[in-house]
Scaffold this active site. Structure first.
Site, PDB file in Angstrom:
ATOM      1  N   ASP A 426       0.861  -1.164   0.000  1.00 52.44           N
ATOM      2  CA  ASP A 426       0.000   0.000   0.000  1.00 52.44           C
ATOM      3  C   ASP A 426       0.911   1.232   0.000  1.00 52.44           C
ATOM      4  OD1 ASP A 426      -2.232   1.637   0.458  1.00 52.44           O
ATOM      5  OD2 ASP A 426      -1.796   1.651   2.586  1.00 52.44           O
ATOM      6  N   LYS A 427       0.385   2.382  -0.327  1.00 52.19           N
ATOM      7  CA  LYS A 427       1.248   3.559  -0.294  1.00 52.19           C
ATOM      8  C   LYS A 427       1.057   4.374   0.981  1.00 52.19           C
ATOM      9  CE  LYS A 427       0.445   7.407  -2.416  1.00 52.19           C
ATOM     10  NZ  LYS A 427       0.673   8.370  -1.351  1.00 52.19           N
ATOM     11  N   ARG A 679       1.523  16.562  -3.241  1.00 54.79           N
ATOM     12  CA  ARG A 679       0.073  16.547  -3.463  1.00 54.79           C
ATOM     13  C   ARG A 679      -0.378  17.972  -3.726  1.00 54.79           C
ATOM     14  NH1 ARG A 679      -2.270  11.979  -0.174  1.00 54.79           N
ATOM     15  NH2 ARG A 679      -4.081  13.230   0.309  1.00 54.79           N
ATOM     16  N   ASP A 762      -4.273   6.387  -4.653  1.00 55.05           N
ATOM     17  CA  ASP A 762      -3.974   7.739  -5.103  1.00 55.05           C
ATOM     18  C   ASP A 762      -3.978   7.842  -6.612  1.00 55.05           C
ATOM     19  OD1 ASP A 762      -3.621   9.787  -3.235  1.00 55.05           O
ATOM     20  OD2 ASP A 762      -1.977   8.638  -2.354  1.00 55.05           O
ATOM     21  N   ARG A 862      -5.117   4.371  -8.175  1.00 58.13           N
ATOM     22  CA  ARG A 862      -6.570   4.483  -8.184  1.00 58.13           C
ATOM     23  C   ARG A 862      -7.264   3.136  -8.067  1.00 58.13           C
ATOM     24  NH1 ARG A 862      -7.976   8.877  -6.795  1.00 58.13           N
ATOM     25  NH2 ARG A 862      -7.565  10.784  -7.889  1.00 58.13           N
ATOM     26  N   LYS A 868      -7.319  -4.376  -5.101  1.00 63.05           N
ATOM     27  CA  LYS A 868      -6.064  -4.753  -4.452  1.00 63.05           C
ATOM     28  C   LYS A 868      -6.038  -6.248  -4.193  1.00 63.05           C
ATOM     29  CE  LYS A 868      -4.854  -0.489  -2.065  1.00 63.05           C
ATOM     30  NZ  LYS A 868      -4.533   0.131  -0.782  1.00 63.05           N
ATOM     31  N   ASP A 888      -1.742  -0.739   5.866  1.00 65.62           N
ATOM     32  CA  ASP A 888      -2.039  -0.274   7.219  1.00 65.62           C
ATOM     33  C   ASP A 888      -3.512   0.040   7.425  1.00 65.62           C
ATOM     34  OD1 ASP A 888      -2.084   1.944   5.570  1.00 65.62           O
ATOM     35  OD2 ASP A 888      -1.722   3.274   7.247  1.00 65.62           O
ATOM     36  N   ASN A 891      -8.680  -0.485   4.064  1.00 66.97           N
ATOM     37  CA  ASN A 891      -8.790  -0.782   2.640  1.00 66.97           C
ATOM     38  C   ASN A 891      -7.758  -1.805   2.187  1.00 66.97           C
ATOM     39  OD1 ASN A 891      -6.741   0.959   3.134  1.00 66.97           O
ATOM     40  ND2 ASN A 891      -7.015   2.153   1.266  1.00 66.97           N
ATOM     41  N   ASP A 892      -6.820  -2.125   3.043  1.00 67.48           N
ATOM     42  CA  ASP A 892      -5.819  -3.131   2.685  1.00 67.48           C
ATOM     43  C   ASP A 892      -6.167  -4.515   3.214  1.00 67.48           C
ATOM     44  OD1 ASP A 892      -4.231  -1.071   1.598  1.00 67.48           O
ATOM     45  OD2 ASP A 892      -3.567  -0.565   3.620  1.00 67.48           O
TER      46      ASP A 892
END
Lengths: 1232, 204
Positions: A426-427, A679, A762, A862, A868, A888, A891-892
């Protein structure tokens, strides 16, 4: 209560929030839900918990239990669980059969080890369950303020809460159950909720109580409060709630806006009152909890095949044995008068050899059961738990900032850590720390801010590398090609030097930050700071820009006593960074009331700050769909302004004709910022006339008060009407800070041969930026961007067209990679979520995967949580390699559960990912140690341990079989029952456990210095079939040596000078002694790392055998039977006994030693060489050579900053004159 | 070929009865040689029942060669495993007579032939100690053996061999041990020699 609290307490947020919380106050009864039928049976009597004490309204208490067992159910349930394992069931059946006369040994020798093994596993279960219980107890005993009657509140533990209770939850407390919000410290019953534990979203959500319950805003008000709630039954859906509240003889409809869910947290609100609706396991979060899928490691799965193989072998030799027995019984037994063949049972009936044969088959299956080691499973469990303890206790993976150690949440995947091939990361929160720093801005077409982002720092790093690479190149050129080897080595040592230089670069940067360190603000530019902006020609635009910063948000200021300024409670970290920036620029947001925002403006000219107030007329809040937010404010002069901030593309679409003055330069700056990994947001404004606003406002209010499904759409439409004809002011650039040590960690992991994929929600630009800052991307790397073009065709056609387009892009890219001649060419694949949804379709996914596998790095942007998980599954199943997912946030979770190993970052973003993970670490950089050190060790340990286990049991089991052939296949064993019982349980178990726990081929520092060692695990070099069968062959050989040497020496000759011959007990004990020596020597040769523990266990095992034999011999002859005094009287005084032991032990181990010597001399593995270097202390004497080895022991890699250096060196060496295009971004696919 | 290690045979004994005699009566392990005519058998079981009963006398020329039949069993067996006050009872009294009979007036602990026989051998072909000739025999000396062939091996084609052997500190003559030592030792030397050569030839 401080003043600001009182001020914020007075706020009526409903006036501000447009989308999330405003509900029409009138006509509330119209929306009533008809709560009939099944699924809507729940009735809650508010403030009357007594009613819920007895049926039919008795609901579960708020006591939660996540344990698997309780005291009563533990035994039956745990035993049942144990015997669901096939191996255990087999042993149970063997134990039951051992009670029948068929059994070759006494029942106790079968039952005791089984009981031990099962008991130990159950003890482990019990311990884990106990931990869960303690965890539950901690939660259950949290205190919350609860209405005790007569308007008094008192603290009670959570578990005492019953449905219908009124509770008061204070700021930053968790909600103890699912509550109906009655009132809050704010006048209009608003409260802020953080739902991080539920969905991983860090922004705050707003909840609002019903108008009618607002008067219930003090403890006393609840004295006579009653009400009745009818609502849906408990269900796991977090985003729906259906119910009615009957209060004051009126009925009101309830929805999710009034529901506060258990495990979410009250934020920015002093207190709330609520009625408990769902308690304990009825609450939505508990209904939602799913058990993470049980995962098994590759080694364990392969072990199953070995077990099947051995089981086949077992059945085979049992069949041989039983057929042999049947034949003997039929043809020879009638002649053996000494057996009285005429007086037999079915077991030995010469007239019915078939039946005897079948009985014997059962006997044989039990007898040779030693081939399948009963203790293997339990030993592995013990070893893994201890390995997990090592991981948990590793101080190098302990994060001092958060106090979080690494944690192995499941111990059965330790060895899988050593075989990872692809990391899916994940980022946000994993690679970056989700902390925003205001770094740059562009106002009226002028870019401000000279601070450099991490990406720019990384670029500087690269320059340093380039320089060093260049130096070594010149050096080697001067030395000519005769010493090409040396040039490599020099680049290595130079690399070391430059690394140090870089370290200083990095630390100096840190120092720079530390002195003026303001969290969230790294902006440096004298033109804007200290009021210098007043001298700027664009002073009006700058002023407006600062006001947008300070006004366009939904944050709340909190006075900070230490600094005298304010802290901001913002919904998102970006917003917080903006407010901090505004404060530093001299526009301090210092207060907010119902309709006003106060800004303390500081001008150096006037000396003291001026407090201005702005009237907030409307607030059009942010949503991910709108991608913008606006406020409509009226300043002190009566001027109405609409201030808007949002994604650049959205803002640019809404600019007026004369508002596009700076569009070109601003968008150029935006691109620059994006390239630097920042960003960006664009700022714009619009002046409104009083009349224009009031016309619009009436529309807006109409929309706000609409009821029904199209309300949202209407609101959006009305917002659109006002958010147009904007005038661009500028743009901001906020840095999403990389976590500590991420680039270094990625570099090391790449050297270890791991592939790293980044999956992020992102946008593409940000993702690419992060790719650059992590060295996943670099200059000269060919980027393959696969995107979909927006087509306006009809849905059906569009889908088909887009799909074809994606397919074409994929094929083109694959072709390009295939045609690439340069072996050092690196490709990077960047794909966005929309395209991914096509690429993941059944017919295209393999093409996508084969392309992705050929690329050095893959970045998916995105992507949704589901995608994922789908990507993870594709990699896992498509490539068949081991995958590791690290993330973390909530969503992961899908990805973490789907991957072979899920790693959660126990950082800031809630615990959802950690709860779903198999391992949790506090920082991404600990992944290096977790994989390269612990993974490598655990893999080798478990692999060697399992091989050895099979070896020793083959040695033992086969001697039983050989002996069988000499006993007419009658099922007699040469060993005493006790010997057999103790063999696996005591005499050989501890050394192998110590091997599994403590073995290390090289020390942890060396593991980190030589990341290529990790590939031994990836290639599965220690658990391939050659090695497994090698060990089995070794076992076969040893068993033959042990059996036939003993047999030939003892079978006829006297073994004592007094002329006694060896009976079965003596032969058995001698043979057993030989086995103990041989297998323990074998493990001593296998180990490469000795501490006193290994010595104690290995040599202790041998001693234990003699001690046991001595003690056993000393027990009553009734117990010890033929082994009575066997050591003291028969064996120990006989020199031949010791001579045989020596001979057999040596003979058994000579081939292994020869193999070892051969391998080390002619085909050494990496760790062999390192071991030898270390042993001879060459690394200290000959630093030069050590460095060279270090640099050689890297996997050829195309990502990471080392690859950058290598690429640069190659570039120079090839004397390429051509200058690489800046950033080397090559869109190989022309946008169609 | 007798198979003394046949599971059914090996189990057919009762160590408790050997020690405690008739006082101990749970002798089901001894089946089918447990009781006869309703009376228990001491010593029970197939092993005892099939007691070896060939006898040998030796003569050197005309002079009888003394063979010591004492101390041929393990001391611990005599002292602790076979009862001093347990006498054979109802032994070989049935319709089926197996092997030898026992002197009912001698306690089991004194019946060394039985004690030796009760230690079942590991393999089908085995040797048991019959007695010790405690005089020195010269080479080329002729020994006359007078044997009574009581024990039936014809039914299963078994062979009987009488072995006169000297015993050293290692026990009897044991060629295999020596050969094995030489073989293992020389292969060790050979392997180490090969590796030494290889190491000298191409060192790392």
């Amino acid at each position: 209560m401080s003043e600001t609290d009182r001020i914020s307490g007075k706020l009526r947020w409903s006036k501000l929030y447009t989308f999330s919380c405003l509900r029409p106050n009138v006509l509330e009864t119209d929306g009533l839900h008809s709560l009939q039928g099944p699924g809507f049976s729940r009735v809650v009597y508010c403030n009357q918990p007594r009613v819920h004490r007895k049926k039919p309204l008795k609901y579960p208490s708020n006591y939660i239990s996540t344990t698997k067992y309780n005291i009563i159910t533990f035994l039956p349930k745990a035993i049942f669980e144990q015997f669901r394992r096939v191996a255990n069931l087999y042993f149970l059946m063997a134990a039951i059969l051992s009670l029948t006369p068929v059994a070759p040994f006494s029942a106790v020798s079968m039952i005791a080890p089984l009981a031990f093994v099962v008991g130990l596993s159950m003890a482990k279960e019990a311990l884990e369950d106990w931990r869960r219980f303690m965890q539950d107890m901690k939660v259950n005993s949290r205190k919350v303020s609860i209405h005790k009657g007569d308007g008094t509140f008192g603290y009670k533990p959570w578990q005492k809460i019953r449905v219908g209770d009124v509770v008061k939850v204070e700021k930053d407390q968790f909600f103890p159950a699912d509550l109906l919000l009655l009132s809050s410290s704010y006048d209009d019953g608003i409260c802020y909720v953080e739902t991080m534990n539920l969905d991983g979203e860090t922004n705050l959500k707003v909840k609002r109580s019903l108008e009618v319950t607002l008067p219930l805003d003090g403890d006393v008000a609840f004295k006579d409060f009653t009400g009745k709630i009818r609502c849906e039954d408990p269900n796991p859906n977090l985003y729906t709630f259906v119910g009615n509240l009957e209060y004051d003889r009126q009925v009101y409809a309830l929805d999710t806006n009034q529901i506060l869910l258990r495990d979410s947290k009250l934020r920015n609100t002093a207190y709330v009152y609520g009625v408990v609706i769902f308690t304990g396991h009825d609450s939505k979060v508990m209904q939602n909890s799913t058990k993470s899928p049980s995962k098994r490691s590759t080694i364990e799965r392969k072990m199953d095949y070995i077990i099947y193989f051995l089981f086949t072998l077992l059945v085979l030799i049992s069949l041989i044995s039983s057929i042999g027995f049947a034949v003997k019984t039929k043809f020879e037994m009638p002649e053996w008068w000494y057996l009285q063949p005429q007086n037999t049972t079915d077991l030995y009936d010469p007239t019915r050899p078939g039946l005897s044969g079948i009985f014997h088959l059962v006997t044989a299956l039990i007898l040779y059961g030693y081939l399948i080691p009963i203790s293997l499973y339990v030993s592995i469990e013990v070893v893994k738990v201890l390995q997990a303890t090592f991981i948990n206790q590793d101080l190098h993976m302990y994060d001092e900032e958060t106090g979080n150690p690494a944690q192995a949440r499941t111990s059965n995947l330790n060895e899988e850590l050593g075989q990872v091939d692809t990391i899916l990361s994940d980022k946000t929160g994993t690679l970056t720390c989700n902390q925003m720093d205001f770094l740059k801005c562009s106002i009226a077409g002028v870019s401000y801010g000279v601070g450099s982002s991490e990406v720019e720092i990384a670029a500087k790093k690269q320059m340093a590398f380039d320089l060093s690479g260049h130096n070594s190149e010149i050096y080697s050129a001067s030395m000519q090609n005769s010493r090409a080897q040396d040039s490599l080595e020099n680049s290595g040592s130079d690399f070391g030097k430059s690394e140090i230089e870089l370290e200083t670069v990095i630390t100096s940067k840190d120092e720079k930050y530390q002195k003026p360190m303001i969290k969230g603000f790294s902006f440096v530019d004298r033109r804007l700071m200290d009021g210098n902006w007043l001298k700027d020609p664009n002073v009006d635009a700058i002023l407006l820009f600062f006001r947008i910063l300070a006004l366009c948000h939904t944050a709340i200021p909190e006075p900070n006593e230490e600094t005298g300024s304010f802290n901001y409670e913002a919904e998102s970290p970006d917003e917080g960074a903006f407010l901090v920036a505004a404060r530093e620029f001299g526009f301090e947001f210092c207060g907010r009331t119902q309709t006003k925002v106060f800004i303390r403006e500081r001008y150096p000219s006037s000396g003291h700050p001026v407090e201005r107030e702005f009237k907030i007329l409307s607030l059009l809040d942010f949503s991910s769909k709108r991608k913008r937010m606006s406020v409509i404010v009226q300043d002190e002069g009566g001027q109405i302004l609409l201030l808007c901030k949002g994604a650049d593309s959205i803002i640019f679409d809404r600019l007026s004709k004369n508002g596009r003055m700076h569009e070109e330069s601003t968008s150029r700056h935006l691109n620059e910022y994006a390239e630097a990994g920042l960003r960006t947001l664009a700022f714009a404004y619009r002046k409104l006339e009083e009349s224009e606003y009031s016309v619009w406002n009436s529309e807006f209010i109409k929309a706000k008060t609409t009821i029904g499904p199209d309300r949202e759409a209407m609101l959006e439409h009305v917002s659109d009407m006002i958010e147009k004809d904007l005038i661009l002011v500028g743009a901001t650039a906020v840095e999403d800070k990389l976590q500590k040590g991420v680039p270094q960690c990625i570099d090391k992991l790449a050297q270890a041969g791991l592939k790293i994929w980044v999956l992020t929600g992102d946008k593409m630009e940000t993702a690419i930026n992060i790719g650059f800052s992590c060295s996943l991307l670099r200059q000269g790397m060919k980027q393959i961007c696969i995107t979909t073009v927006n087509t306006d065709l009809l849905a059906q056609d569009a889908k088909k067209a887009v799909k074809e387009n994606v397919l074409m892009q994929l094929t083109n890219a694959s072709q390009m990679i295939n045609l690439e001649k340069d072996p050092h060419a690196a490709f990077a694949l960047v794909i966005d979520g929309k395209t991914l949804s096509y690429a993941l379709e059944e017919d295209m996914k393999h093409q996508f995967l084969s392309l992705a596998v050929n690329c050095a790095s893959v970045i998916c942007c995105r992507v949704s949580p589901k995608q994922k998980a789908m990507v993870t599954r594709l990699v896992k199943e498509g490539s068949g390699k081991t995958t590791l997912a690290i993330g973390d946030g909530a969503n992961d979770v899908g990805m973490i559960q789907e991957a072979d190993i899920g790693v959660g970052i126990s950082g800031v973003e809630g615990m959802q990912a950690v709860m779903a993970s198999d391992f949790s670490i506090a920082q991404f950089r600990f992944l290096e140690r977790l994989l390269v050190v612990h993974g490598h060790w655990c893999y080798k340990r478990i692999a060697q341990m399992i091989c050895y286990f099979f070896y020793k049991n083959i040695v033992f089991g086969l001697t039983l079989f050989y002996f069988e052939a000499y006993t007419g296949f009658s099922g007699q064993s040469v060993y005493d029952d006790w010997f057999m019982l103790l063999f696996n349980v005591i005499l050989t178990s501890l050394p192998v456990i110590s091997l599994g726990v403590f073995e290390q081929d090289v020390s942890s520092e060396v593991c980190l210095q030589f990341p290529a060692l990790y590939q031994q695990g990836q290639r599965n070099m220690f658990f391939d079939w050659y090695r497994i069968f090698g060990w089995m062959a070794n076992g076969l050989y040893s068993s033959l040596i042990i059996f036939f040497f003993n047999l030939n020496i003892f079978y006829d000759q006297a073994f004592r000078s007094e002329g006694q011959t060896a009976d079965m007990a003596a032969v058995g004990a001698t043979m057993f002694t030989c086995i103990i020596w041989a297998v323990n020597f074998q493990i001593a040769f296998t180990m490469s790392h000795f501490t006193w523990i290994q010595h104690l266990f290995v040599w202790g095992s041998i001693c234990t055998w003699y001690i046991f034999l001595l003690l056993y011999g000393m027990s009553s002859p009734i117990i010890s039977r033929n082994a009575f005094q066997i050591l003291v009287e028969a064996l120990a005084p006989a020199p031949i006994y010791w001579l045989v032991t020596l001979l057999v032990t040596i003979a058994c181990n000579v081939p292994y030693l020869a193999y070892l010597s051969f391998q080390r001399s002619f085909n050494p593995m990496d760790h062999h060489i390192i071991q030898e270097i270390k042993y001879y202390k060459k690394d200290v004497e000959d630093q030069h050579m050590w460095k060279r080895e270090c640099s050689k022991a890297r996997q050829e890699t195309k990502i990471g900053f080392t690859a950058r250096v290598d690429a640069k060196i190659r570039q120079l060496r090839g004397k390429l004159q051509k200058k690489y295009p800046s950033l080397g971004v090559q869109n190989v696919i022309p946008p169609s | 070929m007798v198979i003394p290690n046949f599971a059914r045979y090996v189990k057919s004994r009762s160590d408790r009865q050997l020690l405690h005699g008739l006082k101990y009566n749970k002798t089901s392990t001894c089946k089918p040689e447990e009781s006869n005519n309703g009376l228990p058998i001491v010593p029970c079981g197939l092993i005892a029942w099939s007691l070896f009963n060939d006898t040998y006398t030796f003569a050197r020329g005309m002079v009888e060669l003394k063979v010591s039949r004492k101390n041929i069993a393990w001391k611990s067996d005599r002292n602790h495993k076979f009862g001093k006050h347990v006498y054979p009872f109802n032994f070989q009294n049935g319709t089926l007579i197996g092997g030898g009979k026992l002197d009912p007036s001698l306690s089991l602990s004194d019946q060394e032939d039985l004690i030796v026989w009760m230690r079942t051998a590991a393999l089908p072909s085995f040797r048991k100690l019959y007695g010790r000739i405690e005089e020195d025999l010269e080479a080329e000396e002729v020994i006359l053996v007078n044997l009574t062939n009581n024990y039936n091996t014809y039914s299963f084609g078994g062979k009987k061999t009488l072995v006169l052997s000297t015993s050293s500190w290692l026990g009897g003559k044991n060629d295999f041990l020596g050969i094995a030592y030489i073989a293992v030792g020389s292969s060790c030397i050979f392997i180490s020699f090969v590796f030494m050569l290889l190491h000298v030839k191409n060192p790392r």
